[in-house]
Design a protein around this motif. Sequence first.
Motif, PDB file in Angstrom:
ATOM      1  N   ASP A  32      39.062  44.207  46.579  1.00  0.00           N
ATOM      2  CA  ASP A  32      38.517  45.258  45.704  1.00  0.00           C
ATOM      3  C   ASP A  32      39.520  46.413  45.584  1.00  0.00           C
ATOM      4  O   ASP A  32      39.930  46.985  46.594  1.00  0.00           O
ATOM      5  N   HIS A  33      39.893  46.740  44.355  1.00  0.00           N
ATOM      6  CA  HIS A  33      40.829  47.847  44.095  1.00  0.00           C
ATOM      7  C   HIS A  33      40.147  49.005  43.369  1.00  0.00           C
ATOM      8  O   HIS A  33      40.821  49.912  42.882  1.00  0.00           O
ATOM      9  N   SER A  34      38.824  48.959  43.210  1.00  0.00           N
ATOM     10  CA  SER A  34      38.162  49.922  42.329  1.00  0.00           C
ATOM     11  C   SER A  34      38.097  51.322  42.954  1.00  0.00           C
ATOM     12  O   SER A  34      38.017  51.457  44.179  1.00  0.00           O
ATOM     13  N   ALA A  35      38.113  52.334  42.076  1.00  0.00           N
ATOM     14  CA  ALA A  35      37.960  53.709  42.557  1.00  0.00           C
ATOM     15  C   ALA A  35      36.554  53.871  43.120  1.00  0.00           C
ATOM     16  O   ALA A  35      35.593  53.291  42.593  1.00  0.00           O
ATOM     17  N   ARG A  36      36.442  54.631  44.205  1.00  0.00           N
ATOM     18  CA  ARG A  36      35.135  54.832  44.865  1.00  0.00           C
ATOM     19  C   ARG A  36      34.769  56.302  44.819  1.00  0.00           C
ATOM     20  O   ARG A  36      35.656  57.169  44.916  1.00  0.00           O
TER      21      ARG A  36
END
Length: 229
Positions: free
Chosen positions: A161-165
């Motif tokens: 997972d590379h998504s912004a959090r």
Amino acid sequence: MRDATERLVRDGYLTLPGLIDPVRTRALAEAVSRLVEVEKDDPAAELLPGQNIYLRFLLDKDATFHPLLTLEPTLSTARSLLGPQVWLDLDARMTFAGAAGYAVPWHIHMPVVPRPLPPFFCCPHQIHCLVYLDPIGADEGPLCLIPGSHHSTDLTIPPGDHSARPGQVELLFQPGDAVLLHGNLWHRVGAATAAAGPRRLLLLGYVPSWIRPDTAIAGCGRPVPSLTS
Ligand SMILES: O=C(O)CCC(=O)C(=O)O
Ligand SMILES: [Fe+2]
């Protein structure tokens, strides 16, 4: 340093701008590059060709790294948090210049907190220090981290997972800057662009001395019999 150490306990990270002076930083960067040249053609190298390489056990490979054994204030900070007896695990990584799109997904360094929690489980604590030897700007990709996530045993982020959090903090660095992390703080590295320079960094792991170097491997991935079933 007391307030700073309290922030490290609370947030799980602490930036240390200018930890290493420019002359020593350059010598360390050159030592990393020499090792990359020696190891990159070894079939056992942790290498993604043209993208990234990890170098392990630096203390056994080049005396340039030996002063890091007593680097301050990181050693004292680690001992004040982990207890006086620690050993230093010293690795490096280099992302090659121009490795467009290369990124490191969300991860923690010690994913060994099992559920259900065994009754006498000993929570893993290590203090890791990333020392940056090259400028890290938007092209090289920021280090992103989730403050306080080292306290959470519920947060799981799927591999890859590379998504912004929400709440993530993004950090950029100058050569010689460092950041201390709790080993179970969630973090990732943003994607590099074609214009990225090399990303050389040292990974100093302060480990309680009773944790053996092979602990991370022993038992990893094996099913553990449950006491409650
Ligand atoms: O490259 C960075 O900024 C951090 C690298 C990292 O998190 C790792 O190699 O575990
Ligand atoms: Fe990491």
